[in-house]
Design a protein around this motif. Structure first.
Motif, PDB file in Angstrom:
ATOM      1  N   UNK A 111       0.835  -1.342  -0.148  1.00 12.83           N
ATOM      2  CA  UNK A 111       0.093  -0.133  -0.029  1.00 12.83           C
ATOM      3  C   UNK A 111       0.901   1.298  -0.203  1.00 12.83           C
ATOM      4  N   UNK A 112       2.018   1.037   0.956  1.00 10.91           N
ATOM      5  CA  UNK A 112       2.917   2.209   1.082  1.00 10.91           C
ATOM      6  C   UNK A 112       3.618   2.677  -0.357  1.00 10.91           C
ATOM      7  N   UNK A 113       3.990   1.453  -1.096  1.00  9.49           N
ATOM      8  CA  UNK A 113       4.590   1.668  -2.317  1.00  9.49           C
ATOM      9  C   UNK A 113       4.029   2.092  -3.522  1.00  9.49           C
ATOM     10  N   UNK A 114       2.534   1.832  -3.431  1.00 13.11           N
ATOM     11  CA  UNK A 114       1.550   2.276  -4.423  1.00 13.11           C
ATOM     12  C   UNK A 114       1.311   3.980  -4.009  1.00 13.11           C
ATOM     13  N   UNK A 115       0.976   4.142  -2.659  1.00 15.48           N
ATOM     14  CA  UNK A 115       0.631   5.692  -2.642  1.00 15.48           C
ATOM     15  C   UNK A 115       1.902   6.447  -2.763  1.00 15.48           C
ATOM     16  N   UNK A 116       3.309   5.974  -2.331  1.00 16.33           N
ATOM     17  CA  UNK A 116       4.435   6.992  -2.300  1.00 16.33           C
ATOM     18  C   UNK A 116       5.210   6.672  -3.748  1.00 16.33           C
ATOM     19  N   UNK A 117       4.747   5.929  -4.678  1.00 17.08           N
ATOM     20  CA  UNK A 117       5.469   5.982  -5.778  1.00 17.08           C
ATOM     21  C   UNK A 117       5.781   7.123  -6.564  1.00 17.08           C
ATOM     22  N   UNK A 118       4.805   8.178  -6.773  1.00 16.80           N
ATOM     23  CA  UNK A 118       5.158   9.375  -7.406  1.00 16.80           C
ATOM     24  C   UNK A 118       6.284  10.272  -6.585  1.00 16.80           C
ATOM     25  N   UNK A 119       6.225  10.221  -5.355  1.00 17.61           N
ATOM     26  CA  UNK A 119       7.253  10.943  -4.648  1.00 17.61           C
ATOM     27  C   UNK A 119       8.626  10.243  -4.580  1.00 17.61           C
ATOM     28  N   UNK A 120       8.605   8.859  -4.515  1.00 11.86           N
ATOM     29  CA  UNK A 120       9.852   8.241  -4.816  1.00 11.86           C
ATOM     30  C   UNK A 120      10.309   8.579  -6.212  1.00 11.86           C
ATOM     31  N   UNK A 130      14.082  10.586  -6.695  1.00 14.99           N
ATOM     32  CA  UNK A 130      15.173  10.001  -7.659  1.00 14.99           C
ATOM     33  C   UNK A 130      15.733  10.831  -8.673  1.00 14.99           C
ATOM     34  N   UNK A 131      14.647  11.711  -9.135  1.00 13.05           N
ATOM     35  CA  UNK A 131      15.313  12.811 -10.146  1.00 13.05           C
ATOM     36  C   UNK A 131      15.839  13.751  -9.710  1.00 13.05           C
ATOM     37  N   UNK A 132      15.349  14.387  -8.186  1.00 17.24           N
ATOM     38  CA  UNK A 132      16.195  15.448  -7.608  1.00 17.24           C
ATOM     39  C   UNK A 132      17.519  15.099  -7.195  1.00 17.24           C
ATOM     40  N   UNK A 133      17.738  13.687  -6.790  1.00 17.27           N
ATOM     41  CA  UNK A 133      18.941  13.239  -6.439  1.00 17.27           C
ATOM     42  C   UNK A 133      19.998  13.148  -7.627  1.00 17.27           C
ATOM     43  N   UNK A 134      19.407  12.609  -8.865  1.00 15.79           N
ATOM     44  CA  UNK A 134      20.326  12.815 -10.047  1.00 15.79           C
ATOM     45  C   UNK A 134      20.391  14.150 -10.347  1.00 15.79           C
ATOM     46  N   UNK A 135      19.721  14.955 -10.507  1.00 16.85           N
ATOM     47  CA  UNK A 135      20.087  16.524 -10.813  1.00 16.85           C
ATOM     48  C   UNK A 135      21.188  17.181  -9.718  1.00 16.85           C
ATOM     49  N   UNK A 136      21.137  16.831  -8.536  1.00 17.54           N
ATOM     50  CA  UNK A 136      21.863  17.584  -7.518  1.00 17.54           C
ATOM     51  C   UNK A 136      23.308  17.014  -7.571  1.00 17.54           C
ATOM     52  N   UNK A 137      23.322  15.526  -7.601  1.00 17.90           N
ATOM     53  CA  UNK A 137      24.661  14.914  -7.202  1.00 17.90           C
ATOM     54  C   UNK A 137      24.966  13.804  -7.935  1.00 17.90           C
ATOM     55  N   UNK A 138      24.050  13.583  -9.152  1.00 14.68           N
ATOM     56  CA  UNK A 138      24.245  12.568  -9.914  1.00 14.68           C
ATOM     57  C   UNK A 138      24.040  11.129  -9.397  1.00 14.68           C
ATOM     58  N   UNK A 139      24.648  10.024  -9.957  1.00 11.92           N
ATOM     59  CA  UNK A 139      24.415   8.764  -9.755  1.00 11.92           C
ATOM     60  C   UNK A 139      25.391   8.306  -8.739  1.00 11.92           C
TER      61      UNK A 139
END
Length: 465
Positions: A286-295, A299-308
């Motif tokens: 249930x949490x995975x379904x609800x929080x998937x957009x936030x996750x 991931x996008x914000x981490x990639x933009x700030x400091x890469x992989x």
């Protein structure tokens, strides 16, 4: 305190919950009467028609109030403190109800009705709590306790009772000292033992005796008198059990092996294991379904700030001392431990990125551990998993530390919602006391309480580093 499924709940908290459940139902029906003043049917038809909405409203609001700590025994109960927690509770309830209307249109009963009942709930609950906590009859719900002992343990017990808020569960009538004991409590609280314990119990209308000493050898310890009191219906409680009951943790300095061996709890039956696994799978999915957009956004914000990499995999110690690789969103720079030696996290840690600081405050960095739960390496609720380096360090210094590995570690847990983030051996000892309480008393009921408390911890950003 009343024990429900191994967990202790304050009588006063239960009284509040019962009264407020009834109030919220009445408020809803009153609001429906105001909103549908032109209703052509009977009152019974209106009640039956609105009953599902009333029950949903009551459950949502009470869960929100519980999440913000309004039923905890250390909650302040003056009008200002009540209002400061009640307002955000009702606001959160309004938002959740609106979301439910969007997801399940069939139960929609209108924002106009919802606004009316929220306003009525605010006024009535504020009035109800103010009246209850100014009512002197509330003392009848508290246990009148006689303390056997007047030394340092008795003083710690007294401090705990005095520091607790309005929802304290006992009223101390006095301390009965041992002859050769150094007295640490105020002289005015001492009751000389000039007769038997049972006579003192009857004289002071005592309902419980708390044994606040670890020294029970020799002929000075009144074991026969305590047995006589117990036979007559007086509750006799060990100080270790008292701290467990009132504080929700096991005091390390008052634990002894025989109490752990012969005491109740530490049940790891097959049925409990199956129920906990089903609970883990349902909540995690249930949490995975609800929080998937936030996750995905994280991931996008981490990639933009400091890469992989977006995630980091780190070895942690799980059930039975077996190690596994925990998965989290990366919240630190890539060279955070370039020296190779593990370090405790600290407040305003310079190794944390800007995105990392935000997702740590909101506990979003923990969400990928859902994968560990689905794989069976973790539970959703349990002790926080530690790295092998710190486990070896703490096992060598802290008694009973390995007992926390008798169950699976969790994404959230009793220690996480009751104690701030630990960053030292001393903090680890404090958190262990809560972990041991959970290991001893874990149940589906306690897991649900921890989930509700976790919501409040996340919303108020408690304990994040």
């Amino acid at each position: 305190m009343i024990r429900i499924s191994n967990h202790y709940i304050s009588r006063i908290s239960l009284l509040l919950a019962a009264i407020e459940a009834i109030l919220l139902l009445l408020v809803f029906f009153a609001g429906a009467g105001i909103r549908f003043v032109q209703w052509g049917g009977s009152v019974a038809e209106l009640v039956f028609d609105q009953l599902p909405g009333a029950v949903l409203f009551m459950v949502v609001v009470m869960v929100c109030m519980a999440a913000l700590g309004m039923y905890q025994s250390d909650a302040k109960q003056d009008s200002e403190s009540i209002l400061l927690k009640l307002l955000p509770s009702l606001a959160m309830g309004f938002a959740i109800m609106t979301l439910i209307f969007y997801l399940f249109p069939d139960i929609y009963f209108g924002r106009g009705l919802l606004a009316i009942v929220m306003l009525l709930a605010l006024l009535l609950i504020l009035l109800e709590r103010t009246i209850i906590f100014r009512w002197s009859g509330l003392d009848h719900l508290r246990s009148r306790a006689l303390i056997l002992g007047a030394g340092t343990s008795a003083k710690e017990l007294l401090d705990l009772v005095e520091e607790s808020a309005t929802l304290q569960n006992i009223k101390i009538v006095g301390f009965v000292p041992f002859a050769a004991e150094e007295r640490s409590v105020p002289a005015a609280t001492i009751i000389p033992k000039i007769s038997t314990l049972l006579s003192l119990v009857n004289q002071y209308a005592v309902s419980e005796i708390i044994v606040a000493t670890q020294e029970r050898r020799g002929g000075t310890f009144p074991i026969q008198e305590l047995l006589e009191c117990k036979i007559c219906g007086i509750k006799v409680t060990d100080i270790t059990g008292f701290f467990e009951r009132e504080s929700g943790h096991l005091r390390m300095d008052s634990l002894y092996p025989s109490w752990l061996v012969f005491g109740s709890g530490f049940n790891q039956g097959t049925l409990r294991t199956i129920i906990k696994r089903i609970f883990d799978l349902v909540v995690s999915l249930l949490l995975l379904i609800v929080m998937l957009p936030i996750m995905l956004l994280t991931a996008l914000l981490i990639l933009i700030e400091d890469g992989r990499p977006l995630f980091y995999h780190q070895e942690r110690v799980g059930k039975g001392g077996k190690t596994y690789m925990v998965i989290k969103f990366r919240s630190m720079f890539n060279d955070a431990e370039k020296g190779g030696k593990p370090r405790w996290a600290t407040t305003d840690d310079p190794r944390v990125t800007r995105v990392g600081g935000l997702i740590r405050k909101l506990r979003i960095d923990e969400l990928p551990q859902i994968i560990n739960v689905l794989k069976g390496e973790m539970s959703f609720v349990g002790p926080r998993p530690e790295r092998p380096y710190f486990v070896d360090l703490l096992t060598a210094q802290v008694p009973y530390y390995n007992m926390r590995h008798s169950i699976k570690p969790g994404i959230t847990g009793w220690a996480q919602v009751r104690y701030p983030y630990g960053a030292s051996v001393e903090d680890a000892i404090e958190k262990l006391q809560y972990d041991l309480y959970y290991v001893k008393n874990h149940s589906l009921f306690l897991d649900l309480i921890i989930l509700i408390d976790t919501v409040g911890v996340v919303l108020l950003s408690k304990g994040s580093r």
